[in-house]
Scaffold this motif. Structure first.
Motif, PDB file in Angstrom:
ATOM      1  N   ALA A 308     -10.224  15.098 -12.363  1.00 31.73           N
ATOM      2  CA  ALA A 308      -9.641  16.179 -13.157  1.00 31.73           C
ATOM      3  C   ALA A 308     -10.228  17.523 -12.757  1.00 31.73           C
ATOM      4  O   ALA A 308      -9.514  18.532 -12.656  1.00 31.73           O
ATOM      5  CB  ALA A 308      -9.879  15.912 -14.641  1.00 31.73           C
ATOM      6  N   GLN A 309     -11.521  17.527 -12.495  1.00 32.29           N
ATOM      7  CA  GLN A 309     -12.197  18.771 -12.116  1.00 32.29           C
ATOM      8  C   GLN A 309     -11.678  19.299 -10.790  1.00 32.29           C
ATOM      9  O   GLN A 309     -11.587  20.515 -10.586  1.00 32.29           O
ATOM     10  CB  GLN A 309     -13.704  18.517 -12.040  1.00 32.29           C
ATOM     11  CG  GLN A 309     -14.540  19.780 -12.000  1.00 32.29           C
ATOM     12  CD  GLN A 309     -16.021  19.460 -12.130  1.00 32.29           C
ATOM     13  OE1 GLN A 309     -16.485  18.436 -11.651  1.00 32.29           O
ATOM     14  NE2 GLN A 309     -16.766  20.340 -12.778  1.00 32.29           N
ATOM     15  N   SER A 312      -5.624  20.389 -10.880  1.00 32.32           N
ATOM     16  CA  SER A 312      -5.216  21.382 -11.879  1.00 32.32           C
ATOM     17  C   SER A 312      -5.100  20.768 -13.264  1.00 32.32           C
ATOM     18  O   SER A 312      -4.746  21.442 -14.220  1.00 32.32           O
ATOM     19  CB  SER A 312      -3.868  21.989 -11.475  1.00 32.32           C
ATOM     20  OG  SER A 312      -2.882  20.971 -11.351  1.00 32.32           O
ATOM     21  N   THR A 314      -6.627  18.803 -16.688  1.00 30.61           N
ATOM     22  CA  THR A 314      -7.843  18.623 -17.473  1.00 30.61           C
ATOM     23  C   THR A 314      -8.001  17.130 -17.760  1.00 30.61           C
ATOM     24  O   THR A 314      -7.061  16.345 -17.585  1.00 30.61           O
ATOM     25  CB  THR A 314      -7.756  19.383 -18.808  1.00 30.61           C
ATOM     26  OG1 THR A 314      -6.710  18.799 -19.608  1.00 30.61           O
ATOM     27  CG2 THR A 314      -7.448  20.865 -18.576  1.00 30.61           C
ATOM     28  N   GLU A 317      -5.481  15.824 -19.980  1.00 32.15           N
ATOM     29  CA  GLU A 317      -4.166  15.590 -19.371  1.00 32.15           C
ATOM     30  C   GLU A 317      -4.169  14.363 -18.466  1.00 32.15           C
ATOM     31  O   GLU A 317      -3.130  13.718 -18.286  1.00 32.15           O
ATOM     32  CB  GLU A 317      -3.743  16.821 -18.563  1.00 32.15           C
ATOM     33  CG  GLU A 317      -3.454  18.043 -19.415  1.00 32.15           C
ATOM     34  CD  GLU A 317      -3.272  19.298 -18.572  1.00 32.15           C
ATOM     35  OE1 GLU A 317      -2.407  20.123 -18.917  1.00 32.15           O
ATOM     36  OE2 GLU A 317      -3.998  19.441 -17.563  1.00 32.15           O
TER      37      GLU A 317
END
Length: 380
Positions: A308-309, A312, A314, A317
């Motif tokens: 996630a990092q 795009s 999070t 998401e």
């Protein structure tokens, strides 16, 4: 395309293969194919139930039928993968002698095989020519196949070396590649609104200590969004999930079985009697499986955050994306196996064996590819 008895009989007489009553073996084979069995499944079940001579007969029948049905030109790529694996593992018997008793045993075994959910159409459903003429019989896409090839290479090096440090480096790098690729593939599907592809693949589990090996398979599967359904009577599990996840489970299971076997050998099982030694080994493999599952789930949580990092998305998401894929997996399991039930491990185990197995799992692949000891299975 079915077996023509006259054709088979004439070829047997001229080629020096099985005698004329080999027809019964071939008819039993094609009937088993119609019930969802595939070539590697047939060899597995024959080896599990009969002897080496019957396995040679099975290999002969499978290869002979493949020539009759023109499998090279007509079979799905996954079917060709089975045939290729059989060729790699068994010498084609070509012309060989088999007894009437052996042929009767093989034919009877195959006639009694229960139906299985079809993973590929049988020969009777093949088109005259396969539309997909690609040489690579891999059931996954080209990009996936490339990554899986790199993973296999790294794990092969990890399994072949006698140096623990080196094995840990190779395995950690393999896990890093697979974990990142699997999560990124799921995120890419979400970005492009691509429907999740779900596949099923059978995994053969061999004796001894088959229940503990299945426990290891279940732990690996659970940590990788794959569901496995165990069919005890035939010694096979069906893994259901996204192609990249199922491939990861297969490779981790194979590699960790090798590591567990090596660790068990090193741990020893000095006992006053064989029964105590077997109890220790069962407990060892159980403890190894449970601890590996814990570590893989922890690694998955860290890998999700890292992916996630780097994207795009999070974490909030990413999780629904993975949950959606898991829902698709559950739906496919329900479709394939509508009457399955959850079975949990029961019984007591040798405490020393469990502790030794968990300790061995803690020692498995502890270092990242940079050599630091942070007890991670993936490079986050």
């Amino acid at each position: 395309m079915g077996i023509n008895s006259t054709y088979v009989r004439g070829n047997n007489a001229n080629s020096g293969g099985c005698p004329t009553d080999g027809d019964s073996v071939l008819h039993a084979l094609t009937a088993a194919y119609e019930r969802g069995w595939q070539p590697a499944d047939i060899v597995h079940m024959t080896r599990r139930s009969l002897g080496a001579a019957e396995v040679r007969l099975a290999v002969w029948a499978i290869m002979y039928e493949a020539r009759l049905s023109k499998a090279v030109e007509r079979a799905p790529r996954s079917w060709l993968s089975h045939l290729r694996a059989i060729r790699e593992q068994h010498t084609d018997p070509g012309h060989f002698a088999s007894t009437a008793l052996q042929r009767k045993a093989v034919a009877q075994l195959w006639r009694e095989l229960p139906p299985l959910p079809a993973e590929a159409p049988p020969p009777s459903k093949w088109a005259e020519y396969r539309a997909d003429t690609a040489a690579d019989p891999s059931p996954v896409g080209p990009a996936d196949a490339k990554v899986l090839g790199r993973i296999r290479g790294l794990l092969a090096k990890a399994e072949s070396t006698d140096f623990v440090e080196e094995a840990e480096i190779f395995t950690a790098k393999a896990q890093e590649l697979m974990t990142k690729y699997a999560i990124n593939a799921a995120l890419l599907d979400a970005r492009t609104n691509t429907s999740t592809e779900i596949v099923s693949r059978r995994i053969h589990v061999e004796n001894p200590y088959i229940k503990q090996k299945v426990q290891l398979l279940n732990q690996i599967s659970d940590a990788n969004r794959v569901r496995t359904v165990w069919i005890e009577e035939v010694g096979m599990a069906t893994a259901v999930g996204a192609p990249i996840d199922v491939g990861q489970v297969e490779m981790l299971f194979t590699s960790l079985l090798i590591q567990a076997t090596r660790a068990l050998r090193d741990a020893g099982a000095d006992a006053a009697d064989a029964s105590s030694a077997r109890a220790f080994r069962r407990a060892f493999l159980y403890g190894f499986a449970v601890r590996i599952g814990e570590r893989l789930r922890q690694a998955g949580e860290r890998a999700t955050a890292a992916a996630a990092q780097e994207s795009s998305f999070t974490v909030a998401e990413v999780l629904p994306v993975l949950a959606s894929r898991s829902e698709a997996v559950e739906a496919e399991v329900t479709r394939l196996f509508p009457s399955t039930r959850l079975v949990r491990s029961r019984g007591s185990f040798d405490a020393n064996g469990v502790r030794a197995g968990r300790a061995a799992a803690d020692r498995a692949n502890l270092r990242r590819h940079d050599g630091t000891d942070d007890r991670r299975l993936e490079a986050g």
